[in-house]
Design an enzyme around this catalytic site. Structure first.
Site, PDB file in Angstrom:
ATOM      1  N   LYS A  36     -13.763  -5.107  10.421  1.00  0.00           N
ATOM      2  CA  LYS A  36     -14.387  -4.140   9.523  1.00  0.00           C
ATOM      3  C   LYS A  36     -15.835  -3.885   9.924  1.00  0.00           C
ATOM      4  CE  LYS A  36     -11.163  -5.539   5.966  1.00  0.00           C
ATOM      5  NZ  LYS A  36     -10.888  -6.592   4.970  1.00  0.00           N
ATOM      6  N   LYS A  44      -7.083  -1.457   9.684  1.00  0.00           N
ATOM      7  CA  LYS A  44      -8.358  -1.859  10.303  1.00  0.00           C
ATOM      8  C   LYS A  44      -8.164  -2.469  11.671  1.00  0.00           C
ATOM      9  CE  LYS A  44      -7.870  -6.072   7.787  1.00  0.00           C
ATOM     10  NZ  LYS A  44      -6.643  -5.607   7.137  1.00  0.00           N
ATOM     11  N   ASP A 102     -10.845 -10.833  10.458  1.00  0.00           N
ATOM     12  CA  ASP A 102     -10.614  -9.668   9.610  1.00  0.00           C
ATOM     13  C   ASP A 102     -11.938  -8.979   9.274  1.00  0.00           C
ATOM     14  OD1 ASP A 102      -8.769  -8.176   7.569  1.00  0.00           O
ATOM     15  OD2 ASP A 102     -10.494  -8.841   6.406  1.00  0.00           O
ATOM     16  N   VAL A 114       0.825  -1.200   0.000  1.00  0.00           N
ATOM     17  CA  VAL A 114       0.000   0.000   0.000  1.00  0.00           C
ATOM     18  C   VAL A 114       0.868   1.261   0.000  1.00  0.00           C
ATOM     19  CG1 VAL A 114      -1.790   1.289   1.218  1.00  0.00           C
ATOM     20  CG2 VAL A 114      -1.900  -1.199   1.135  1.00  0.00           C
TER      21      VAL A 114
END
Lengths: 430, 430
Positions: free
Chosen positions: A205, A105, A201, A14
């Site tokens: 979120k 996150k 995960d 990223v």
């Protein structure tokens, strides 16, 4: 022209994307913000490492505090990952009046409340659009697009790895193991895939989404979490026969101020918009009292999609700097959080049982279900390869989670039932 | 607490929805803005008319200038419709420093540039999220969510009426006339449906989308517009056989700074996310260089979905008032607009011909196509009910719009071709 200096913490996938977008789209960024955005410090793990893009080596440092304490750095872009150590870095940045954009996150799901409070206290922006569903601007939509609405339901396919695997299992009849192997080979799944396939995960979120959508401070451990490890090809086939598809879904519902948030493999009607979200794509379905049904679809991860979300947040920070209104747009949760207990969670359920193939068994099971107020919408009985055995598929009407679990617990010891093969929540069934 | 006074111009469907949301969600609006938002003036056509909701009659007026010139009114919400007269009202409001929120796509498609310029000049906000795709916060997504990206393609199902009709024709084999009648009975289509079925309504929205997405000032008359009036059940069936579905699609593409914007019935691969957007739902598919494929799905019209978009804009205006930053967030088009000519527009095409069923005809047609550099991807020949006639369906590879139209013009006079039955652009074919 005024300059904005950015400290980039992390130069993995990223981070590389962020660098590319900021460098490659300079002209557009200037047009949009009236400011010259420069990446002036980059934290890396190893300065000597070979990189895929050309970067001025003088920008690189291995010491986080060189970035965090540089008085010229206005904004920290945190794309290094990690939780506890990273929390300290972000707190340090905010305490020095630096705005923060993060794609993390894990960090936001665990420490979001504390960090946002700190940001407001120091008049700083803290944006995290990239933390949920990578390239989809879903947080903006919730906070701004639906600001006058009351959101009552969100359903998200927010983990690309598990969705890729379920797509492969569903479309190509691949086994769980083979789908996982393929996901690992393609780089979609980690060597240890627990967090993706186990739902953690996605739970992170959903915790972020429900905090923003319902205006409550949702904790990660309040998200009920069931992974996709037990989903079998047989279940997928039975679902298809009934017109459903199995997806690992984050479900967040609000009824009369009572909230439930979970991640679980659930059956979705094939005609529902979420049902055709395949592969590593993500989507968030949002139901608002006024707006009705909406859905936001896009890439859930990847270098440039995620980087786009990060840099779009950066653009907002820079615009706010120009207007002098940083740290003012964030809304703290203002509703009291009341979580549903298991007898307040209503859903349809799909149950698959292996039973003795003899008369009266179905009647007895039906009677037991009725005793718990679980009524039957649909039953399919199929012969099983074992002699004198049958498979029984039951889809219930709306029942409480408590009832369905109680009744299954009782059925376990029922003499004509060999096994309770599977239990799925059925969502979006109309 | 500070009060914000709103003048509501128009009390039809959307106006009623705005009134309901502002009154019904007072507590949330206060929490979000810290301000008390009050509707203090309402322009109606007839004060005496019976209304479905209880409204203090003292608020009602039939004189627009009572609203526009009330010094206490801070924000005008324009949901009365109309273009030229309404333009004057909006200009008058902006000149007096009143912010404006409008749901009026006709107004914004025709006079958007002028009105936005006026707004900036007077330090006013002018927001119009509701003007495109009702309940979907697509303008926010384009302006903020993708601010750091380069959008190269947008495809929109942005007219609910035509999509409802095409869905009926496609799923239930209803004729055009019957689908239209049903749409009219359900209130989805006007008595005169020209603007919906002819593509003008969609063209207005595509003009707004491309202005924002490509940063150019797009004029309505630069949008190529073909309606759905000629779409037949046969075309729909042939499309299905080839794995496509026919939708009235707004297409906006940018290649190397060259832009094309059109509305036309086009074939979309059945697996494409847009293909499953049915009934009156709208969706906008956005392709960005960084983000890749995204799609935004939701209700395109209706009282509360549209009102939600209006009131969300109103919330943004009020937040900006509190921060003192109105009129600062809007970005004027900054790119030079270069439109593609017909020999710069590339697409695949679907052509259906009625031809003599004799040897050598296909070869001659293929030769003619090749002479115009139109190469063939797929051919299907089917016997026709007329004796010695056949239907020929050709799907081309990427060809220019100019070539395909030229070659069809020539084929018209070709002795073995009875008729060119239909021509469709094929999009999203991979």
């Amino acid at each position: 022209m005024n300059k904005v200096k950015v400290g980039l913490m992390g130069m993995g996938t990223v981070g590389t994307g962020v660098y590319r977008l900021v460098e490659g789209h300079q002209e557009d960024l200037v047009k949009q913000t009236g400011m010259d955005i420069q990446i002036s410090r980059i934290l890396v793990q190893n300065r000597e490492k070979k990189r895929t893009i050309a970067i001025d080596e003088d920008l690189l440092t291995e010491d986080p505090y060189t970035v965090l304490q540089d008085p010229e750095v206005d904004v920290i872009v945190e794309v290094m990952g990690g939780v506890e150590q990273t929390r300290e870095y972000v707190l340090a940045a905010l305490e020095q009046g630096k705005h923060v954009v993060t794609a993390n996150k894990d960090l936001m799901a665990v420490h979001g409340g504390e960090l946002l409070e700190k940001a407001v206290k120091h008049g700083c922006d803290l944006f995290y659009e990239a933390s949920v569903a990578g390239g989809i601007p879903i947080l903006r939509a919730l906070v701004e697009g639906f600001s006058s609405d009351r959101i009552t339901k969100m359903m998200g396919i927010v983990n690309g790895t598990s969705n890729y695997m379920l797509t492969k299992m569903s479309q190509e009849e691949e086994s769980y193991e083979s789908a996982l192997k393929e996901a690992q080979e393609l780089g979609y799944a980690e060597a240890d895939p627990t967090s993706d396939v186990g739902g953690l995960d996605a739970a992170r979120k959903m915790s972020i989404l429900s905090t923003l959508g319902f205006h409550v401070g949702m904790n990660l451990d309040e998200v009920e979490c069931v992974g996709m490890e037990e989903v079998t090809l047989e279940d997928i086939q039975y679902a298809k026969d009934l017109g459903y598809i199995i997806k690992l879904i984050g479900i967040a519902k609000q009824d009369d101020e009572l909230i439930e948030v979970s991640v679980e493999p659930a059956m979705i009607k094939q005609s529902h918009p979420l049902a055709s979200v395949n592969g590593v794509f993500n989507a968030v379905y949002v139901y608002g009292e006024a707006v009705g049904e909406t859905m936001f679809y896009g890439p859930g991860a990847g270098e440039l999609p995620t980087a786009n979300a990060v840099v779009s947040d950066l653009v907002t920070v820079v615009k706010n700097m120009k207007l002098g209104v940083n740290g003012r747009g964030m809304l703290a949760p203002y509703r009291e959080k009341k979580l549903k207990s298991d007898d307040e969670i209503f859903a349809k359920y799909f149950v698959r049982l292996l039973v003795d193939d003899q008369s009266g068994v179905l009647a007895q099971i039906a009677k037991k279900l009725a005793a718990y107020d679980v009524s039957i919408e649909q039953v399919i009985q199929k012969p099983h390869e074992l002699e004198h055995k049958a498979e029984l598929i039951i889809v219930t009407h709306q029942s409480t989670k408590k009832s369905i679990h109680h009744v299954l617990e009782e059925l376990k010891s029922f003499e004509h039932i060999d096994a309770i093969k599977s239990l799925y929540r059925v969502e979006a069934s109309e």
